[in-house]
Scaffold this motif. Structure first.
Motif, short mmCIF file in Angstrom:
data_model
loop_
_atom_site.label_atom_id
_atom_site.label_comp_id
_atom_site.label_asym_id
_atom_site.label_seq_id
_atom_site.Cartn_x
_atom_site.Cartn_y
_atom_site.Cartn_z
N PHE A 192 41.55 -43.81 -91.00
CA PHE A 192 40.43 -44.12 -91.87
C PHE A 192 39.18 -44.28 -91.03
N HIS A 193 38.03 -44.08 -91.66
CA HIS A 193 36.77 -44.39 -91.00
C HIS A 193 35.76 -44.85 -92.04
N ARG A 194 34.81 -45.63 -91.57
CA ARG A 194 33.74 -46.11 -92.45
C ARG A 194 32.72 -44.99 -92.63
N ALA A 195 32.16 -44.94 -93.84
CA ALA A 195 31.21 -43.87 -94.14
C ALA A 195 29.91 -44.44 -94.69
N GLY A 196 29.51 -45.61 -94.26
CA GLY A 196 28.26 -46.21 -94.69
C GLY A 196 28.37 -46.88 -96.03
N ALA A 197 27.52 -47.87 -96.26
CA ALA A 197 27.45 -48.62 -97.52
C ALA A 197 28.81 -49.16 -97.96
N GLY A 198 29.65 -49.51 -96.99
CA GLY A 198 30.94 -50.11 -97.30
C GLY A 198 32.02 -49.15 -97.75
N SER A 199 31.74 -47.86 -97.76
CA SER A 199 32.78 -46.93 -98.22
C SER A 199 33.71 -46.56 -97.07
N ILE A 200 34.94 -46.25 -97.44
CA ILE A 200 35.99 -45.90 -96.49
C ILE A 200 36.51 -44.52 -96.84
N ARG A 201 36.83 -43.76 -95.84
CA ARG A 201 37.37 -42.42 -96.06
C ARG A 201 38.67 -42.23 -95.30
N ILE A 202 39.58 -41.47 -95.93
CA ILE A 202 40.74 -40.98 -95.22
C ILE A 202 40.27 -39.72 -94.51
N GLY A 203 40.39 -39.72 -93.20
CA GLY A 203 39.91 -38.58 -92.42
C GLY A 203 41.07 -37.82 -91.80
N LYS A 204 41.27 -38.05 -90.53
CA LYS A 204 42.30 -37.33 -89.78
C LYS A 204 43.65 -37.42 -90.48
N GLY A 205 44.27 -36.28 -90.68
CA GLY A 205 45.58 -36.21 -91.30
C GLY A 205 45.54 -35.82 -92.77
N GLY A 251 41.79 -53.89 -96.61
CA GLY A 251 40.88 -54.75 -95.86
C GLY A 251 40.64 -54.45 -94.40
N LYS A 252 41.51 -53.71 -93.76
CA LYS A 252 41.29 -53.41 -92.34
C LYS A 252 41.59 -51.94 -92.07
N ILE A 253 40.88 -51.42 -91.12
CA ILE A 253 41.10 -50.02 -90.74
C ILE A 253 42.21 -49.99 -89.69
N SER A 254 43.26 -49.28 -90.02
CA SER A 254 44.38 -49.11 -89.10
C SER A 254 45.09 -47.82 -89.46
N PRO A 255 45.85 -47.27 -88.53
CA PRO A 255 46.59 -46.05 -88.85
C PRO A 255 47.59 -46.31 -89.97
N MET A 256 47.75 -45.34 -90.83
CA MET A 256 48.71 -45.43 -91.93
C MET A 256 49.39 -44.09 -92.08
N LYS A 257 50.23 -44.00 -93.12
CA LYS A 257 50.90 -42.74 -93.42
C LYS A 257 50.79 -42.43 -94.90
N LEU A 258 50.72 -41.14 -95.20
CA LEU A 258 50.84 -40.66 -96.56
C LEU A 258 52.25 -40.11 -96.71
#
Length: 107
Positions: A59-72, A40-47
């Protein structure tokens, strides 16, 4: 692929079939419904990999409500030998300080 389908994590999870763009464009999509229900919220996490080693991700938003794992993501993928065609299961392992345990099934 069958091993990934038979894998039953204890916690909420989502599965990703790794495509070329996940390795060349350096991101991985998170299913929107999973995100809304469990995170529900974008915040730093760990794998976390199967050895317990952890990688910080954003994470970052990628339009139309989609979320992506980016950096890392790409550092994690390279360190764990993730290849196109592999299946990764992302299991949510913390509810307060979110993190994902990632189980990788080689293609």
């Amino acid at each position: 692929m069958e091993a990934a389908q038979n894998f039953k994590p204890e916690n909420p999870s989502f599965t990703a079939l790794i495509g070329r763009r996940n390795l060349t464009r350096r991101y991985l999509n998170v299913p929107a419904l999973f995100w809304r229900v469990h995170v529900g919220k974008i915040s730093p996490m760990k794998l976390q990999d199967s050895n317990g080693q952890k990688w910080a991700i954003n994470f970052h938003r990628a339009g139309a409500g989609s979320i992506r794992i980016g950096k890392g993501w790409i550092r994690f993928a390279r360190a764990n030998g993730v290849k196109e065609g592999d299946v990764c299961v992302f299991e949510l392992i913390r509810r307060k300080n979110f993190g994902f345990r990632v189980t990788i099934f080689a293609s």
